[in-house]
Write a protein that holds these residues in place. Structure first.
Motif, PDB file in Angstrom:
ATOM      1  N   ASN A   1      -1.813  18.200  -4.441  1.00  0.00           N
ATOM      2  CA  ASN A   1      -1.339  19.370  -3.717  1.00  0.00           C
ATOM      3  C   ASN A   1      -1.761  19.310  -2.240  1.00  0.00           C
ATOM      4  N   SER A   2      -2.935  18.759  -2.000  1.00  0.00           N
ATOM      5  CA  SER A   2      -3.379  18.589  -0.612  1.00  0.00           C
ATOM      6  C   SER A   2      -2.543  17.539   0.108  1.00  0.00           C
ATOM      7  N   ILE A   3      -2.144  16.488  -0.619  1.00  0.00           N
ATOM      8  CA  ILE A   3      -1.275  15.467  -0.023  1.00  0.00           C
ATOM      9  C   ILE A   3       0.063  16.088   0.360  1.00  0.00           C
ATOM     10  N   ALA A   4       0.602  16.938  -0.520  1.00  0.00           N
ATOM     11  CA  ALA A   4       1.879  17.591  -0.222  1.00  0.00           C
ATOM     12  C   ALA A   4       1.755  18.554   0.957  1.00  0.00           C
ATOM     13  N   SER A   5       0.560  19.139   1.115  1.00  0.00           N
ATOM     14  CA  SER A   5       0.334  20.073   2.226  1.00  0.00           C
ATOM     15  C   SER A   5      -0.138  19.371   3.489  1.00  0.00           C
ATOM     16  N   ASN A   6      -0.196  18.047   3.452  1.00  0.00           N
ATOM     17  CA  ASN A   6      -0.605  17.230   4.604  1.00  0.00           C
ATOM     18  C   ASN A   6      -2.058  17.516   5.000  1.00  0.00           C
ATOM     19  N   ASP A   7      -2.917  17.680   3.991  1.00  0.00           N
ATOM     20  CA  ASP A   7      -4.337  17.933   4.218  1.00  0.00           C
ATOM     21  C   ASP A   7      -5.159  16.792   3.618  1.00  0.00           C
ATOM     22  N   THR A   8      -6.164  16.345   4.356  1.00  0.00           N
ATOM     23  CA  THR A   8      -7.075  15.328   3.817  1.00  0.00           C
ATOM     24  C   THR A   8      -7.999  15.990   2.799  1.00  0.00           C
ATOM     25  N   ILE A   9      -8.419  15.198   1.804  1.00  0.00           N
ATOM     26  CA  ILE A   9      -9.288  15.726   0.749  1.00  0.00           C
ATOM     27  C   ILE A   9     -10.125  14.584   0.191  1.00  0.00           C
ATOM     28  N   GLY A  10     -11.370  14.856  -0.116  1.00  0.00           N
ATOM     29  CA  GLY A  10     -12.243  13.842  -0.679  1.00  0.00           C
ATOM     30  C   GLY A  10     -12.380  12.648   0.246  1.00  0.00           C
TER      31      GLY A  10
ATOM     32  N   ILE B   1      -9.840  10.625   0.813  1.00  0.00           N
ATOM     33  CA  ILE B   1      -8.494  10.317   1.318  1.00  0.00           C
ATOM     34  C   ILE B   1      -8.412  10.781   2.778  1.00  0.00           C
ATOM     35  N   ASN B   2      -8.416   9.833   3.675  1.00  0.00           N
ATOM     36  CA  ASN B   2      -8.340  10.141   5.106  1.00  0.00           C
ATOM     37  C   ASN B   2      -6.889  10.228   5.550  1.00  0.00           C
ATOM     38  N   GLU B   3      -6.682  10.329   6.856  1.00  0.00           N
ATOM     39  CA  GLU B   3      -5.326  10.490   7.384  1.00  0.00           C
ATOM     40  C   GLU B   3      -4.449   9.273   7.128  1.00  0.00           C
ATOM     41  N   GLN B   4      -5.025   8.083   7.177  1.00  0.00           N
ATOM     42  CA  GLN B   4      -4.240   6.869   6.929  1.00  0.00           C
ATOM     43  C   GLN B   4      -3.769   6.815   5.486  1.00  0.00           C
ATOM     44  N   LEU B   5      -4.674   7.107   4.549  1.00  0.00           N
ATOM     45  CA  LEU B   5      -4.296   7.112   3.129  1.00  0.00           C
ATOM     46  C   LEU B   5      -3.360   8.287   2.835  1.00  0.00           C
ATOM     47  N   LEU B   6      -3.520   9.389   3.536  1.00  0.00           N
ATOM     48  CA  LEU B   6      -2.639  10.535   3.351  1.00  0.00           C
ATOM     49  C   LEU B   6      -1.208  10.181   3.739  1.00  0.00           C
ATOM     50  N   ALA B   7      -1.041   9.492   4.839  1.00  0.00           N
ATOM     51  CA  ALA B   7       0.300   9.080   5.271  1.00  0.00           C
ATOM     52  C   ALA B   7       0.896   8.080   4.299  1.00  0.00           C
TER      53      ALA B   7
ATOM     54  N   PRO C   1       0.796  -1.238   0.000  1.00  0.00           N
ATOM     55  CA  PRO C   1       0.000   0.000   0.000  1.00  0.00           C
ATOM     56  C   PRO C   1       0.823   1.280   0.000  1.00  0.00           C
ATOM     57  N   ASP C   2       2.071   1.254   0.484  1.00  0.00           N
ATOM     58  CA  ASP C   2       2.863   2.476   0.605  1.00  0.00           C
ATOM     59  C   ASP C   2       3.878   2.650  -0.531  1.00  0.00           C
ATOM     60  N   THR C   3       3.809   1.814  -1.550  1.00  0.00           N
ATOM     61  CA  THR C   3       4.800   1.867  -2.632  1.00  0.00           C
ATOM     62  C   THR C   3       4.374   2.854  -3.715  1.00  0.00           C
ATOM     63  N   GLY C   4       5.375   3.327  -4.445  1.00  0.00           N
ATOM     64  CA  GLY C   4       5.093   4.205  -5.574  1.00  0.00           C
ATOM     65  C   GLY C   4       4.378   3.494  -6.699  1.00  0.00           C
ATOM     66  N   TRP C   5       4.596   2.172  -6.833  1.00  0.00           N
ATOM     67  CA  TRP C   5       3.906   1.402  -7.865  1.00  0.00           C
ATOM     68  C   TRP C   5       2.401   1.410  -7.623  1.00  0.00           C
ATOM     69  N   ALA C   6       1.989   1.244  -6.388  1.00  0.00           N
ATOM     70  CA  ALA C   6       0.560   1.192  -6.087  1.00  0.00           C
ATOM     71  C   ALA C   6      -0.112   2.526  -6.399  1.00  0.00           C
ATOM     72  N   TRP C   7       0.484   3.640  -5.947  1.00  0.00           N
ATOM     73  CA  TRP C   7      -0.108   4.949  -6.196  1.00  0.00           C
ATOM     74  C   TRP C   7       0.099   5.411  -7.650  1.00  0.00           C
ATOM     75  N   GLY C   8       1.257   5.109  -8.216  1.00  0.00           N
ATOM     76  CA  GLY C   8       1.510   5.504  -9.602  1.00  0.00           C
ATOM     77  C   GLY C   8       0.597   4.784 -10.582  1.00  0.00           C
ATOM     78  N   LEU C   9       0.437   3.464 -10.403  1.00  0.00           N
ATOM     79  CA  LEU C   9      -0.458   2.713 -11.279  1.00  0.00           C
ATOM     80  C   LEU C   9      -1.917   3.105 -11.073  1.00  0.00           C
ATOM     81  N   SER C  10      -2.249   3.567  -9.878  1.00  0.00           N
ATOM     82  CA  SER C  10      -3.611   4.054  -9.646  1.00  0.00           C
ATOM     83  C   SER C  10      -3.895   5.290 -10.500  1.00  0.00           C
ATOM     84  N   ILE C  11      -2.901   6.176 -10.596  1.00  0.00           N
ATOM     85  CA  ILE C  11      -3.053   7.372 -11.434  1.00  0.00           C
ATOM     86  C   ILE C  11      -3.117   6.989 -12.910  1.00  0.00           C
TER      87      ILE C  11
END
Length: 420
Positions: A125-134, A136-142, A32-42
């Motif tokens: 941009n919200s992830i970079a600013s450490n803000d939850t959005i939509g 995406i809660n705090e766990q997914l933000l981390a 869940p914390d890898t770049g492959w998981a988030w990159g392939l999601s995009i």
């Protein structure tokens, strides 16, 4: 840029939800914390959006071709009303209305993607600013903040400071190298996409200002993307690079299978189609029959490549029918000048020069004009018949001369005594 992205905040929740769903699938495979998981999601988000936009892409192709067809008429209007801008605009709108063409249709895919693009930018941009959005809660933000693509954090930008990059557990060198490479790839893919459109899928027989504008945009757009790219997060660069690659592949497919009439791509396609038809002695699918049907229906309006295709079939004993089928038989399709395809054309006599005509007249004057013995009785009979037909008067009231009445000059044969 934040203001523009915030304007599209109404769609951030759906976009973040889609990313989270894909992240759940890829996180189970790569972590869940890898770049492959988030990159392939995009990447999957891009593919899903582009699949939904295929109908708009088809409409864009039709609109672009319609605009190319109207370029000669548009040029005439511009030249006719070059001193009257208002009348020029009215005539342009009338031309669009009569032909059912909308210039904005060619921009529909880009306009439709804009909300998703800015919504994704707002999410990252919200992830970079450490803000939850939509969603995406705090766990997914981390988890998203820990994700790195080739050492660069998902929310990092080329213009970020070293302190901000260190908070994302990365180095400024890695971020700038990764973002620079992705910006270059993004610009090159945009340039190549526009270049293959201009060099392969444009009617080369029509030279209009529209082609010059497209050629200029081919060099301007990559520069614009490069300038704005330094302010995009790595995740947005992944999104834009993926959509450029998709557009490039989609366009290559269209150019290969449905090229613009009169373009180099059409010449290559008709050459492949001719080999296929000659090999199988006919067409095999509906798309081929539709293309041949359109070529036959053009008649004398066929371009050079289409005439070459029809003549090639005729020389091999094949005939293109009006319904698009190709059968064996004599050619019935005619060329542009109205002659039957594949048949030799009648040669016109060469025009003689003035000196050749004068030499021909002099040669004719030198030839003997005396009659042969075998021609004498026929000549006398014709002369006698002409003398009997002469009335001595012309239609205008004058009298005919002996030469005009058919009598010969010189000594005459004595007349026989009349019977009493």
């Amino acid at each position: 840029m934040d203001t523009i992205a915030s304007f599209f905040s109404f769609i951030t929740t759906p976009v973040s939800w889609v990313i989270v769903q894909f992240h759940t699938v890829y996180g189970a495979i790569f972590g869940p914390d890898t770049g492959w998981a988030w990159g392939l999601s995009i990447v999957s988000l891009v593919i899903l959006i582009r699949i939904c936009l295929i109908p708009l892409f088809v409409k864009q192709i039709k609109a672009t071709r319609a605009m190319q067809t109207l370029q000669p008429e548009m040029k005439k209007i511009q030249e006719r009303y070059k001193n009257d801008r208002q009348r020029q605009s009215e005539e342009m709108m009338k031309l669009y209305k009569d032909t059912g063409t909308n210039p904005l249709s060619s921009c529909l895919p880009i306009l439709a993607q804009s909300p998703f693009f800015f919504a994704l930018y707002h999410v990252l941009n919200s992830i970079a600013s450490n803000d939850t959005i939509g969603v995406i809660n705090e766990q997914l933000l981390a988890s998203a903040q820990k994700a790195h693509i080739f050492g660069a954090p998902l929310a990092a930008k080329f213009t970020d400071s070293s302190e901000k990059v260190e908070l994302l557990n990365s180095s400024l060198t890695d971020v700038r190298i990764v973002t620079a490479v992705m910006i270059v790839l993004m610009s090159l893919s945009q340039f190549y996409t526009q270049r293959q459109l201009m060099t392969k899928n444009v009617d080369t027989t029509v030279k209009t200002p529209f082609m010059q504008q497209q050629k200029m945009l081919m060099y301007v757009f990559p520069v614009i993307f490069a300038v704005f790219g330094i302010n995009f997060p790595v995740g947005v660069l992944v999104y834009w690079l993926t959509t450029n690659v998709w557009t490039m592949g989609q366009q290559m497919y269209v150019i290969h299978n449905n090229p613009t009439p009169g373009s180099k791509a059409q010449a290559a396609y008709l050459e492949r189609l001719s080999k296929h038809v000659l090999k199988n002695s006919g067409t095999r699918n509906r798309r081929q029959r539709a293309i041949i049907k359109a070529i036959v229906a053009k008649g004398r309006d066929r371009n050079e490549y289409e005439r070459k295709f029809i003549n090639g079939l005729s020389k091999n004993g094949l005939v293109a029918q009006a319904d698009g089928a190709v059968v064996k038989g004599e050619a019935t399709v005619h060329d542009e000048d109205g002659t039957q395809a594949g048949t030799p054309k009648r040669q016109q006599p060469k025009r003689q020069s003035k000196s050749q005509r004068q030499s021909g007249v002099a040669k004719a004057a030198d030839e003997p004009t005396s009659l042969t013995k075998s021609d004498e009785p026929q000549s006398k009979a014709k002369t006698a018949a002409g003398a009997k037909k002469g009335t001595g008067k012309q239609p205008g009231g004058g009298t005919r001369s002996k030469a005009q009445s058919g009598q010969r000059k010189g000594p005459q044969r004595p007349k026989s005594p009349s019977k009493k």
